[in-house]
Design a protein around this motif. Structure first.
Motif, PDB file in Angstrom:
ATOM      1  N   ASP A 112     -28.710  21.565 -34.910  1.00  0.00           N
ATOM      2  CA  ASP A 112     -28.176  22.791 -35.494  1.00  0.00           C
ATOM      3  C   ASP A 112     -27.991  22.710 -37.008  1.00  0.00           C
ATOM      4  O   ASP A 112     -27.621  23.706 -37.640  1.00  0.00           O
ATOM      5  CB  ASP A 112     -26.808  23.114 -34.867  1.00  0.00           C
ATOM      6  N   LYS A 114     -28.474  22.210 -41.161  1.00  0.00           N
ATOM      7  CA  LYS A 114     -29.343  22.580 -42.273  1.00  0.00           C
ATOM      8  C   LYS A 114     -29.142  21.565 -43.394  1.00  0.00           C
ATOM      9  O   LYS A 114     -28.087  21.527 -44.029  1.00  0.00           O
ATOM     10  CB  LYS A 114     -29.028  23.996 -42.758  1.00  0.00           C
ATOM     11  N   TRP A 115     -30.159  20.747 -43.619  1.00  0.00           N
ATOM     12  CA  TRP A 115     -30.059  19.636 -44.555  1.00  0.00           C
ATOM     13  C   TRP A 115     -30.450  20.068 -45.965  1.00  0.00           C
ATOM     14  O   TRP A 115     -31.255  20.986 -46.149  1.00  0.00           O
ATOM     15  CB  TRP A 115     -30.971  18.498 -44.114  1.00  0.00           C
ATOM     16  N   ASN A 116     -29.894  19.373 -46.953  1.00  0.00           N
ATOM     17  CA  ASN A 116     -30.259  19.556 -48.356  1.00  0.00           C
ATOM     18  C   ASN A 116     -31.008  18.329 -48.841  1.00  0.00           C
ATOM     19  O   ASN A 116     -30.543  17.201 -48.655  1.00  0.00           O
ATOM     20  CB  ASN A 116     -29.003  19.776 -49.213  1.00  0.00           C
TER      21      ASN A 116
END
Length: 222
Positions: A112, A114-116
């Motif tokens: 689930d 959301k990576w930066n």
């Protein structure tokens, strides 16, 4: 799952006594969700502290309303103070990569998130807390890749949630925790086969030896 690297007794004592700020407490509670041995150690510490507390004789009260004043103070503190994470469940949650309480902070499990991007295939998620003393982040390091050589201004706790990394002759896998400080200069290296996902808590930005990494460090906020 066999955990080889545990929390120090000093850190567990701080947690048991409620002296850790939110970021450190989150790391400890998440490790406890995965580690039966540290849960047993914590329970022993809490039991010993309870036994000592029971032996303390209360001082004579000089005011008839002292108990009411104390209750009012406790209620006020409970409302205004940011509490540390709820202690971890007493049994590991095998259905998830990320256990509680960390999963609630992130809003879901790995699928689930959301990576930066950090560059060179590495990613991070900064985890907000009300704690102004620590920086809390989830890191994903590509399999087989290193973290640039660095040391620390203060303490760092790294808890592995998936994959593993090598630091010197030690291997840290799921559930293992590494405590580091300014005396340690190291280059953690994700092992082959699986990306390494870990929770990292620090009290100051990392000190990289590479001037290139130092130049972009304010942009990456690491």
């Amino acid at each position: 799952m066999k955990i080889h690297h545990h929390l120090s007794d000093e850190l567990l004592l701080e947690y048991a006594s409620g002296n850790l700020s939110e970021g450190w407490s989150l790391a400890v509670a998440t490790h406890l969700a995965l580690c039966p041995e540290c849960r047993r150690t914590l329970e022993a510490m809490e039991g010993a502290a309870g036994a000592l507390f029971d032996k303390i004789k209360p001082a004579p009260s000089t005011s008839s309303d002292s108990w009411e004043a104390m209750k009012a103070r406790l209620v006020a503190e409970e409302v205004t103070e940011k509490r540390p994470p709820v202690p971890a469940k007493r049994s590991p949650d095998h259905a998830f990569v990320i256990p509680e309480p960390l999963r609630s902070y992130l809003g879901g499990d790995v699928k689930d998130l959301k990576w930066n991007a950090l560059g060179r295939g590495a990613y991070q998620i900064r985890i907000p807390t009300a704690d102004k003393d620590t920086q809390v982040r989830l890191l994903k390091i590509p399999a087989g890749k290193p973290v640039p050589e660095h040391t620390h201004d203060g303490r760092e706790i790294t808890l592995v949630l998936a994959g593993s990394f090598r630091d010197g002759s030690d291997i840290f896998a799921r559930g293992d925790v590494e405590e580091a400080d300014g005396d340690l200069l190291h280059t953690p290296h994700a092992t082959e086969g699986e990306d390494c996902i870990c929770l990292a808590v620090t009290e100051a930005p990392l000190k990289f030896t590479s001037w290139i990494v130092r130049a972009i460090q304010p942009i990456l906020k690491i």
